[in-house]
Write an enzyme that holds these catalytic residues in place. Structure first.
Site, short mmCIF file in Angstrom:
data_model
loop_
_atom_site.label_atom_id
_atom_site.label_comp_id
_atom_site.label_asym_id
_atom_site.label_seq_id
_atom_site.Cartn_x
_atom_site.Cartn_y
_atom_site.Cartn_z
CG HIS A 135 -4.45 10.21 0.61
ND1 HIS A 135 -5.57 10.17 1.73
CD2 HIS A 135 -3.41 9.03 1.33
CE1 HIS A 135 -5.46 8.96 2.84
NE2 HIS A 135 -4.87 8.65 2.37
CD GLU A 162 -4.20 5.75 3.42
OE1 GLU A 162 -4.13 6.49 3.72
OE2 GLU A 162 -3.86 4.10 4.03
CG ASN A 177 -2.24 1.62 2.22
OD1 ASN A 177 -2.57 0.82 0.03
ND2 ASN A 177 -1.80 1.98 2.31
O1 G3I Z 1 -6.11 9.38 20.19
C1 G3I Z 1 -5.16 10.64 20.63
C2 G3I Z 1 -5.16 11.29 21.80
O2 G3I Z 1 -6.04 10.28 23.10
C3 G3I Z 1 -5.03 12.14 21.62
O3 G3I Z 1 -5.37 13.17 22.62
C4 G3I Z 1 -4.45 12.65 20.08
C5 G3I Z 1 -3.17 13.80 20.75
O4 G3I Z 1 -2.31 13.99 19.67
O5 G3I Z 1 -4.53 11.55 19.40
C6 G3I Z 1 -4.91 10.93 19.60
O6 G3I Z 1 -4.20 10.09 18.39
C7 G3I Z 1 -4.24 10.85 16.92
C8 G3I Z 1 -4.76 9.82 16.29
O7 G3I Z 1 -4.33 9.89 14.54
C9 G3I Z 1 -6.29 10.12 16.46
O8 G3I Z 1 -6.47 10.84 16.70
C10 G3I Z 1 -2.65 10.93 16.21
O9 G3I Z 1 -2.11 11.74 17.18
C11 G3I Z 1 -2.86 10.81 15.36
O10 G3I Z 1 -0.56 11.04 14.78
C12 G3I Z 1 -3.15 9.91 14.54
O11 G3I Z 1 -2.92 9.99 12.95
C13 G3I Z 1 -3.63 8.94 12.22
C14 G3I Z 1 -2.71 9.16 11.07
O12 G3I Z 1 -2.24 8.60 9.63
C15 G3I Z 1 -1.10 8.70 11.73
O13 G3I Z 1 -0.85 7.57 12.47
C16 G3I Z 1 -4.80 9.83 11.12
O14 G3I Z 1 -5.75 9.19 12.02
C17 G3I Z 1 -4.86 8.51 10.23
O15 G3I Z 1 -5.79 8.68 9.54
C18 G3I Z 1 -3.65 8.79 9.38
O16 G3I Z 1 -3.40 7.71 7.97
C19 G3I Z 1 -2.33 7.31 7.07
C20 G3I Z 1 -2.42 5.89 7.11
O17 G3I Z 1 -2.71 5.40 8.28
C21 G3I Z 1 -1.74 5.15 6.35
N1 G3I Z 1 -2.20 6.66 5.00
C22 G3I Z 1 -1.26 8.18 5.07
C23 G3I Z 1 -2.96 8.47 5.72
C24 G3I Z 1 -3.01 9.84 6.55
O18 G3I Z 1 -1.94 10.22 6.66
#
Ligand code: G3I
Length: 351
Positions: free
Chosen positions: A252, A281, A215
């Protein structure tokens, strides 16, 4: 919203079960480019859902899901009604599933998997190995110790979900952006070029029934060096018998990164290697007709390629998105269908 006329669960689940058999035994070689005219007429009469519309050509329509939103009735209502494939947005990532070495944690991912399977939907596993989201313990490893920890992780997670995940993003985003066509530098990459194939072989051994995908993002245009580098890797894997079944194109899109004119060419070129393509995605920043047009093009391009097995959007409502300010999804913050929703559904029905 015409909730009363939209019996998605009943409309979608029956075909989902049929499509599930299709996916369990192989990709969607029988996926038709366009749905049968009588089926379209029937769907138009009764109202239909995204999943039911996609099922008319043997495809699925999925979304990313966050475990902590399942208790939100608006969110869960749309999820249960419209989608037949579910991808945990963050709950299967390495930092979530193995926060300490050898200690696996599946509670949140299990909530999503159980929710999906109980409703006849299927699960895309995302993701086993990614350069981001690495827990501290793993960041301290290198060389043979890291390689072993990496493979233990793949075995632990895939074994836990054996028989319950239909496709795994085994490796996510392993190629560099730009024109080099090289692998991205990462701790996994520094264990040797063969880390990706080692991961795929290990995943196959842990669940021979799951489809194994590579992916990535910025691999939608055939003109990109990165796209062709991934294509060369998949071609090489196929030639040498490395187990790979599918390529995920994250997709995206937005004004700075529109749906490329050659997206269909890319889908075809990967499919010609004998793998499924999955749009994994999808989101399109914007609003109104311009956004709807972007979504429509993606659906039409997928329908034009028999091995484009399904489409997953990266969230449900705009407010659920990782880039909420770009309002990139099919439902607004109140859960109402946007023009993009109608464009997708109509395109799935051949419009
Ligand atoms: O849940 C915690 C929360 O408790 C806390 O207060 C807050 C503070 O920053 O963070 C929250 O977690 C966040 C999580 O998303 C849920 O919202 C993380 O910081 C944040 O890093 C995380 O981001 C995710 C990102 O990947 C990194 O893992 C996004 O939701 C998610 O949509 C994104 O998805 C990625 C795919 O896996 C791979 N391709 C790109 C795509 C978009 O970036």
């Amino acid at each position: 919203m015409r909730r009363s006329s939209r019996t998605a669960l009943s409309l979608a689940v029956v075909p989902v079960v049929a499509a599930g058999l299709l996916l369990a035994t192989g990709p969607a070689p029988s996926a038709a480019p366009l749905p049968d005219a009588d089926a379209v007429a029937a769907a138009a009469r009764t109202g239909t859902t995204l999943a039911a519309a996609a099922n008319l050509t043997g495809r699925w329509f999925g979304t990313a899901v966050a475990a902590n939103k399942l208790a939100d009735p608006v969110y869960a209502g749309i999820l249960n009604r419209e989608f037949d494939v579910v991808t945990p947005e963050n709950e299967m990532k390495l930092d979530a599933t193995e926060p300490r070495q050898g200690e696996f944690h599946f509670t949140n991912a299990d909530r999503i998997v159980d929710h999906a399977l109980a409703r006849g939907a299927r699960v895309r596993g995302h993701t086993l190995l990614w350069h981001a989201g690495l827990p501290g313990w793993l960041q301290g490893l290198s060389g043979a110790a890291l390689r072993q920890a990496m493979l233990n992780h793949v075995t632990g997670v895939v074994t836990h979900y054996r028989g319950r995940v239909h496709s795994w993003d085994v490796v996510n985003e392993a190629f560099a952006d730009g024109t080099s066509g090289r692998r991205r530098d990462s701790s996994f990459q520094r264990t040797g070029d063969d880390w990706i194939e080692a991961a795929f072989r290990t995943a196959r051994a842990a669940d021979p029934g799951a489809k194994l995908c590579y992916n990535d993002y910025n691999t939608e245009s055939w003109a990109h060096a990165k796209t062709q580098a991934v294509h060369r890797m998949v071609q090489d894997f196929r030639a040498r018998g490395v187990p790979i079944d599918c390529v995920g194109l994250q997709s995206h899109f937005g004004s700075g990164n529109p749906v490329p004119a050659d997206f269909r060419t890319t889908l075809r070129n990967f499919a010609d290697l004998g793998v499924d393509v999955q749009i994994t995605e999808l989101d399109v920043e914007g609003s109104g007709q311009a956004q709807a047009d972007g979504y429509r093009r993606v659906v039409r391009d997928c329908l034009a390629v028999p091995r484009c097995a399904g489409i997953t959007v990266w969230g449900i409502r705009d407010t659920d998105s990782w880039r909420a300010s770009g309002t990139p999804l099919l439902f607004d913050g109140r859960g109402e269908e946007k023009p993009a929703y109608h464009a997708v559904r109509s395109a799935l029905l051949g419009g």
